[in-house]
Design a protein around this motif. Sequence first.
Motif, short mmCIF file in Angstrom:
data_model
loop_
_atom_site.label_atom_id
_atom_site.label_comp_id
_atom_site.label_asym_id
_atom_site.label_seq_id
_atom_site.Cartn_x
_atom_site.Cartn_y
_atom_site.Cartn_z
N VAL A 168 17.53 6.34 9.73
CA VAL A 168 17.88 5.66 8.47
C VAL A 168 16.85 4.61 8.11
O VAL A 168 16.49 4.47 6.94
N GLN A 169 16.34 3.87 9.09
CA GLN A 169 15.35 2.84 8.80
C GLN A 169 14.08 3.43 8.19
O GLN A 169 13.47 2.82 7.31
N CYS A 170 13.69 4.60 8.65
CA CYS A 170 12.52 5.27 8.06
C CYS A 170 12.78 5.61 6.59
O CYS A 170 11.92 5.43 5.73
N PHE A 171 13.99 6.12 6.32
CA PHE A 171 14.33 6.46 4.94
C PHE A 171 14.45 5.21 4.07
O PHE A 171 14.10 5.25 2.90
N ASP A 172 14.94 4.12 4.64
CA ASP A 172 14.98 2.86 3.90
C ASP A 172 13.58 2.44 3.50
O ASP A 172 13.33 2.07 2.35
N ALA A 173 12.66 2.50 4.45
CA ALA A 173 11.27 2.14 4.18
C ALA A 173 10.66 3.09 3.15
O ALA A 173 9.94 2.65 2.25
N LEU A 174 10.98 4.38 3.26
CA LEU A 174 10.47 5.36 2.30
C LEU A 174 10.99 5.05 0.90
O LEU A 174 10.22 5.09 -0.07
N ALA A 175 12.26 4.72 0.79
CA ALA A 175 12.83 4.37 -0.52
C ALA A 175 12.16 3.11 -1.07
O ALA A 175 11.86 3.03 -2.27
N ARG A 176 11.89 2.13 -0.20
CA ARG A 176 11.19 0.90 -0.64
C ARG A 176 9.79 1.23 -1.14
O ARG A 176 9.32 0.66 -2.13
N LEU A 177 9.11 2.13 -0.43
CA LEU A 177 7.76 2.52 -0.87
C LEU A 177 7.80 3.13 -2.26
O LEU A 177 6.96 2.82 -3.11
N HIS A 178 8.77 3.99 -2.50
CA HIS A 178 8.89 4.60 -3.82
C HIS A 178 9.27 3.56 -4.88
O HIS A 178 8.82 3.66 -6.02
N ALA A 179 10.07 2.58 -4.51
CA ALA A 179 10.41 1.50 -5.45
C ALA A 179 9.16 0.71 -5.83
O ALA A 179 8.96 0.39 -7.01
N ILE A 180 8.33 0.42 -4.85
CA ILE A 180 7.08 -0.31 -5.12
C ILE A 180 6.18 0.51 -6.04
O ILE A 180 5.54 -0.02 -6.94
N ILE A 237 0.89 -1.17 0.00
CA ILE A 237 0.00 0.00 0.00
C ILE A 237 0.92 1.21 0.00
O ILE A 237 0.96 1.99 0.93
N TRP A 238 1.70 1.34 -1.03
CA TRP A 238 2.83 2.27 -1.03
C TRP A 238 2.42 3.73 -0.89
O TRP A 238 3.07 4.48 -0.17
N LEU A 239 1.37 4.15 -1.54
CA LEU A 239 0.99 5.55 -1.46
C LEU A 239 0.53 5.93 -0.05
O LEU A 239 0.88 6.99 0.47
N ARG A 240 -0.19 5.05 0.59
CA ARG A 240 -0.63 5.27 1.98
C ARG A 240 0.59 5.34 2.91
O ARG A 240 0.61 6.14 3.84
N GLY A 241 1.58 4.52 2.65
CA GLY A 241 2.80 4.56 3.46
C GLY A 241 3.51 5.89 3.37
O GLY A 241 4.01 6.42 4.37
N ILE A 242 3.56 6.45 2.17
CA ILE A 242 4.20 7.76 1.99
C ILE A 242 3.40 8.84 2.72
O ILE A 242 3.97 9.72 3.36
N GLU A 243 2.09 8.74 2.67
CA GLU A 243 1.25 9.68 3.42
C GLU A 243 1.49 9.58 4.92
O GLU A 243 1.57 10.60 5.61
N LEU A 244 1.61 8.36 5.43
CA LEU A 244 1.89 8.17 6.85
C LEU A 244 3.24 8.76 7.22
O LEU A 244 3.38 9.43 8.25
N TYR A 245 4.24 8.53 6.38
CA TYR A 245 5.56 9.09 6.62
C TYR A 245 5.48 10.62 6.70
O TYR A 245 5.99 11.23 7.64
#
Length: 151
Positions: A60-72, A40-48
Motif C-alpha cells: 500500500v505504501q508503494c501505491f500511496d507514493a505512486l498516487a502522490r507522484l501522479h498528483a505532483i 522528480i515525479w516522472l523519474r519516480g514513476i519510472e523507478l516504480y
Amino acid sequence: KRIPENVYSPKNNGTRTSRRMSRRLNIGEKAVNFATNDKIWLRGIELYDRFVGKGVVPNVQCFDALARLHAIGNNWLGAMNALVQIRMRNLRVNVQTYSAIIDACGNCRKWQTALSMITRMMESTIIPKITTVTSAISACQRSEKWIQALA
C-alpha cells in the motif's frame, strides 16, 4: 551461521517473502518516496515500473507514493489507477491514497471526482484528515465551484 531463505516481513502484512525480495521492496519504496519528496515525479514513476518489472510486489505504501507522484505530475487518471491497483490486489486503501488522488483531481480541476472520493472515504469508514477535506475544497475553488464545496 546460515541466514534463513524466507523471512516474515511486517511490511508485507506478515506474508512470507525472501530476504532479498524484502530488501528490494524497501529500496523501491525509498526510491519512489525520494522522487516524491524531490518532485522528480516522472523519474519516480519510472523507478516504480522498473521495480515491479523485476518482480517486486508493491504494498500500500508503494501505491500511496505512486498516487502522490501522479498528483505532483497533475495526472489524476494515474492517481486513480493506483487506487484500482490497490483494490485489485485486495489491499486496504488508506487516507494517504485518497488524499493523493484528491490532490491530483484538484490540480486537474476534477472537482466532482474529488468530492466523490470524500464520499467513498466516508462510506468505507475512513475518516478524512483536515488536509484531505481542504484539498477537496481547493478542487472546487479551482474549478470555480465554491458553492459545491460548501455542500
